[in-house]
Motif scaffolding. Structure first.
Motif, mmCIF file in Angstrom:
data_model
loop_
_atom_site.group_PDB
_atom_site.id
_atom_site.type_symbol
_atom_site.label_atom_id
_atom_site.label_comp_id
_atom_site.label_asym_id
_atom_site.label_seq_id
_atom_site.Cartn_x
_atom_site.Cartn_y
_atom_site.Cartn_z
ATOM 1 N N GLU A 1 0.832 -1.201 0.000
ATOM 2 C CA GLU A 1 0.000 0.000 0.000
ATOM 3 C C GLU A 1 0.867 1.251 0.000
ATOM 4 O O GLU A 1 0.553 2.249 -0.657
ATOM 5 C CB GLU A 1 -0.936 -0.006 1.206
ATOM 6 C CG GLU A 1 -2.020 -1.078 1.121
ATOM 7 C CD GLU A 1 -2.889 -1.117 2.360
ATOM 8 O OE1 GLU A 1 -2.451 -0.586 3.403
ATOM 9 O OE2 GLU A 1 -4.000 -1.668 2.302
ATOM 10 N N LEU B 1 2.240 1.487 -3.450
ATOM 11 C CA LEU B 1 1.163 1.907 -4.329
ATOM 12 C C LEU B 1 0.935 3.414 -4.237
ATOM 13 O O LEU B 1 0.788 4.098 -5.255
ATOM 14 C CB LEU B 1 -0.116 1.150 -3.970
ATOM 15 C CG LEU B 1 -1.392 1.551 -4.715
ATOM 16 C CD1 LEU B 1 -1.233 1.314 -6.210
ATOM 17 C CD2 LEU B 1 -2.580 0.758 -4.174
ATOM 18 N N VAL C 1 -2.460 -3.407 -9.157
ATOM 19 C CA VAL C 1 -3.564 -2.512 -8.788
ATOM 20 C C VAL C 1 -3.636 -1.342 -9.767
ATOM 21 O O VAL C 1 -4.716 -0.951 -10.227
ATOM 22 C CB VAL C 1 -3.392 -1.996 -7.349
ATOM 23 C CG1 VAL C 1 -4.455 -0.942 -7.025
ATOM 24 C CG2 VAL C 1 -3.491 -3.139 -6.349
ATOM 25 N N ASP D 1 -4.969 -2.593 -13.125
ATOM 26 C CA ASP D 1 -6.414 -2.799 -13.055
ATOM 27 C C ASP D 1 -7.170 -1.469 -13.103
ATOM 28 O O ASP D 1 -8.290 -1.396 -13.615
ATOM 29 C CB ASP D 1 -6.787 -3.563 -11.787
ATOM 30 C CG ASP D 1 -6.307 -5.012 -11.814
ATOM 31 O OD1 ASP D 1 -5.983 -5.509 -12.905
ATOM 32 O OD2 ASP D 1 -6.231 -5.624 -10.735
#
Length: 230
Positions: free
Chosen positions: A6, A9, A48, A51
């Motif tokens: 995270e 990200l 992520v 996507d």
């Protein structure tokens, strides 16, 4: 404490916001080294972003910042979608003329083979970027003189204003395809790297007569189709 991926990200998302579409990201190995995490953690964060269509991963070449994606409700026209996305729409007419319907076109328009139809091929742009190729056929008898009109805007809008014809969609088929070499050149894409979305649609006027059929080839890296009422 947020999970490691995270944190990666969040940092990558901020980096991408400052990068140019098409710009290449560092390799997974380099990013793992930069963030002091495993490549698996980096890969999870990148997935992520893939996507979410923020980046595009191309096997053997790397990960690249994606172009902004245009969302289009299938019931909306290209021009309407560009307006909704805050983009300027432009159309280049590649060909327009009268032809005799072959077996496939006759079946699509529910007419006799050999009947006269109008064939129209257009390249649609958003903010100067080619986004869609459209191959349209119309019943020639329903739209006399249309070839002498400006065909660079919304076809549905033109039919409504000049011929008082309101169209409603009766069929839509969506598939993923690879563009032909010629289509890829017109759309400005690598046909081996970027898939396209093919949408086949037929429309009828209020009396139920099918008068228009279009095959659209959308760039898969810049477009998404939303199926449902707009």
């Amino acid at each position: 404490m947020p999970a490691k991926y995270e944190a990666v990200l969040q940092d990558l998302s901020q980096r991408i916001a400052d990068m140019t579409p098409g710009e290449r990201l560092p390799s997974e190995q380099q990013l793992a080294k930069d963030f002091d995490v495993s490549t698996m953690t980096v890969r999870r964060a990148l997935q992520v972003l893939i996507d979410a269509k923020r980046v595009i991963g191309i096997r053997g070449r790397g990960t690249f910042v994606a172009q902004p994606t245009v969302s289009k409700f299938v019931l909306a026209s290209f021009t309407e979608s560009m307006r909704a996305a805050g983009m300027s729409a432009r159309t280049e007419v590649l060909s327009a003329g009268l032809n005799r319907a072959d077996k496939e076109v006759a079946e699509r328009l529910e007419i006799e083979e050999g009947e006269q139809v109008i064939s129209l091929t257009r390249l649609r742009f958003g903010d100067g970027t080619p986004l869609c190729l459209e191959y349209s056929v119309l019943r020639a008898a329903q739209f006399p003189g249309i070839l002498g009109l400006n065909l660079e805007g919304s076809l549905y809008e033109l039919l409504r204003k000049r011929f008082d014809v309101e169209l409603s969609r009766v069929e839509l088929r969506i598939t993923a395809v690879m563009a032909s070499a010629e289509e890829a050149k017109l759309l400005g894409i690598d046909p081996q790297a970027i898939p396209c979305i093919k949408a086949k649609s037929s429309s009828k006027q209020t009396d139920g007569l099918i008068v228009e059929d279009t095959i659209s080839i959308y760039r898969g890296d810049r477009y998404e189709l939303i199926v449902g009422a707009s």
